[in-house]
Design an enzyme around this catalytic site. Structure first.
Site, PDB file in Angstrom:
ATOM      1  N   TYR A 141       3.351   7.771  10.180  1.00  0.00           N
ATOM      2  CA  TYR A 141       2.172   7.700   9.323  1.00  0.00           C
ATOM      3  C   TYR A 141       1.279   8.936   9.490  1.00  0.00           C
ATOM      4  CZ  TYR A 141       3.140   2.670   8.651  1.00  0.00           C
ATOM      5  OH  TYR A 141       3.717   1.470   8.347  1.00  0.00           O
ATOM      6  N   LYS A 186      14.249   2.246  18.044  1.00  0.00           N
ATOM      7  CA  LYS A 186      15.494   2.493  17.300  1.00  0.00           C
ATOM      8  C   LYS A 186      16.196   3.643  18.020  1.00  0.00           C
ATOM      9  CE  LYS A 186      18.145   1.838  13.637  1.00  0.00           C
ATOM     10  NZ  LYS A 186      19.025   0.659  13.542  1.00  0.00           N
ATOM     11  N   ASP A 219      15.891  -3.422  14.289  1.00  0.00           N
ATOM     12  CA  ASP A 219      16.579  -4.265  13.303  1.00  0.00           C
ATOM     13  C   ASP A 219      16.950  -5.614  13.914  1.00  0.00           C
ATOM     14  OD1 ASP A 219      18.078  -2.541  14.838  1.00  0.00           O
ATOM     15  OD2 ASP A 219      19.572  -2.089  13.324  1.00  0.00           O
ATOM     16  N   ASP A 243       3.757  -2.393  12.260  1.00  0.00           N
ATOM     17  CA  ASP A 243       3.152  -2.751  10.977  1.00  0.00           C
ATOM     18  C   ASP A 243       4.062  -3.735  10.240  1.00  0.00           C
ATOM     19  OD1 ASP A 243       1.406  -2.667   8.885  1.00  0.00           O
ATOM     20  OD2 ASP A 243       1.951  -0.664   8.186  1.00  0.00           O
ATOM     21  N   ASP A 247       3.809  -8.245   9.800  1.00  0.00           N
ATOM     22  CA  ASP A 247       3.769  -8.946   8.508  1.00  0.00           C
ATOM     23  C   ASP A 247       4.867 -10.007   8.473  1.00  0.00           C
ATOM     24  OD1 ASP A 247       1.678  -7.347   7.559  1.00  0.00           O
ATOM     25  OD2 ASP A 247       2.557  -7.212   5.556  1.00  0.00           O
TER      26      ASP A 247
END
Ligand code: NAD
Length: 354
Positions: A141, A186, A219, A243, A247
């Site tokens: 970001y 990851k 994942d 983030d 959610d």
């Protein structure tokens, strides 16, 4: 002097949910015989309209003076022109930098009164109590961005210092809970994740030997959050993974509207906001769930003002009101008419005053 709380309502449903959270804080202040001081400031689209800046100097000054800041949400279609020079979300990034906050705490705990609102079966939801610690200042970001007519680039960068401080925050918080940390990365693909994983291994081996660390690929974590959410205690991860995963995790609690958050740095001052956005689709309709913001106000009392008992009283009042049948549309039971934002807020204050 009484604590100063900066109140930044923002855009969309922000003012509606913040109003209810401030009213709860007012009840707590009255009950303590020492009302909090509130000062409002502009942020996001509302600030752009009024001043041309998403985080005007007066708001920056308020954030520096306040003991804690309560925020609604920013953004909306009015300010979403991709060519715009100033966007509401810039206000959030500038505010986090100005306040020196780097870790975003997002508790995800299920409650029997909300099992029916979750798409998961109740037996999967029982006893879920997760604290997500999301890194807030680095990653994709904030990396260098480039755009031509035919290509676009977002660079993901992390420094050792950025990773280490958030891992230490996670380790410290785990000691106040069940002493288990899942570090999400990851590392099979990304170099930033390989650095993250090696630092996590080292820090937990040397500084938190009493905390059990597991590494989970992002994942797989997305899947395990649905298949074995009860196994997680503290989950620590970089900015974008956190983030997205929170959610997803919000659906365990029944609704995005239920989840609070705290952004913390080195000191006690923090920034508190629901994890949802400005929900322009329901703004101004008295349909927003104010619980995420009210529970953020409880986190504010606990982390910035040291008022743990008062925080717990707010948390209990939220679930007393919901158990009493006061439910906004996002958590309404089938066949029962939902109540509005203001009515749910009022029911929570009644429970708080009881
Ligand atoms: P959103 O979180 O605003 O809404 C997603 C969905 O959840 C919508 O259907 C909305 O109605 C619902 N919802 C959200 N909060 C709710 C609540 N309290 N009660 C009931 N339902 C609720 O996400 P979005 O639609 O992707 O984004 C809308 C705007 O918010 C965008 O401009 C985005 O940039 C901004 N945004 C801001 C923040 C922030 O201020 N921290 C965070 C995320 C998105």
């Amino acid at each position: 002097m009484a604590a100063l709380i900066g109140v930044l309502a923002g855009d969309g449903i922000g003012p509606e949910v913040v109003r209810e959270a401030v009213a709860c804080l007012e009840v707590v202040g009255q009950q303590r015989g020492e009302p909090f001081r509130f000062e409002t400031g502009l942020i996001g689209g509302a600030a752009i309209d009024a001043t041309g800046s998403a985080f005007p100097p007066a708001t920056a000054d308020l954030c520096r003076r306040a003991d804690a800041v309560l925020l609604g949400a920013v953004g909306g279609p009015k300010w979403s022109d991709p060519e715009a020079k100033v966007r509401p979300e810039l206000g959030l990034l500038e505010m986090r930098a100005a306040m020196g906050v780097y870790a975003n705490l997002r508790p995800v705990a299920t409650h029997p009164a909300l099992y029916a609102a979750s798409p998961l079966r109740p037996e999967r939801l029982e006893g879920v109590d997760i604290l997500v610690v999301r890194e807030l200042t680095g990653g994709i970001y904030f990396g260098r961005k480039e755009r031509t007519a035919d290509s676009a680039t977002d660079v993901c960068t992390y420094t050792r210092e950025e990773i280490e401080r958030v891992l230490r925050m996670a380790g410290t918080l785990a000691r106040q809970r069940r002493r288990k940390v899942a570090s999400i990365d990851k590392a099979n693909v990304l170099d930033t994740s390989r650095l993250w994983r090696s630092l996590a291994t080292e820090i937990f081996r040397t500084e938190f030997p009493d905390v059990a660390l597991e590494h989970v690929l992002v994942d797989a974590a997305a899947m395990h959050l649905l298949s074995r959410p009860r196994d997680f205690d503290v989950l620590v991860t970089e900015n974008m993974f956190g983030d997205i995963l929170t959610d997803e995790a919000s659906m365990l609690t029944g609704s995005l509207g239920m989840l609070p958050s705290a952004a913390l740095g080195a000191g006690r001052r923090g920034l508190y906001e629901p994890i949802h956005g400005s929900a322009p689709d329901i703004a101004g309709l008295d349909r927003a769930n104010p619980c995420g913001t009210i529970l953020s106000a409880a986190m504010l009392l606990r982390h910035s003002l040291g008022l743990a008992a008062e925080a717990e009283r707010i948390e209990r009042a939220v679930f007393t009101a919901i158990e009493g049948g006061h439910r906004t549309a996002d958590i309404a039971l089938p066949g029962q008419p939902p109540c509005g934002t203001a009515a749910l807020g009022a029911a929570i204050r009644t429970a708080l005053a009881a």
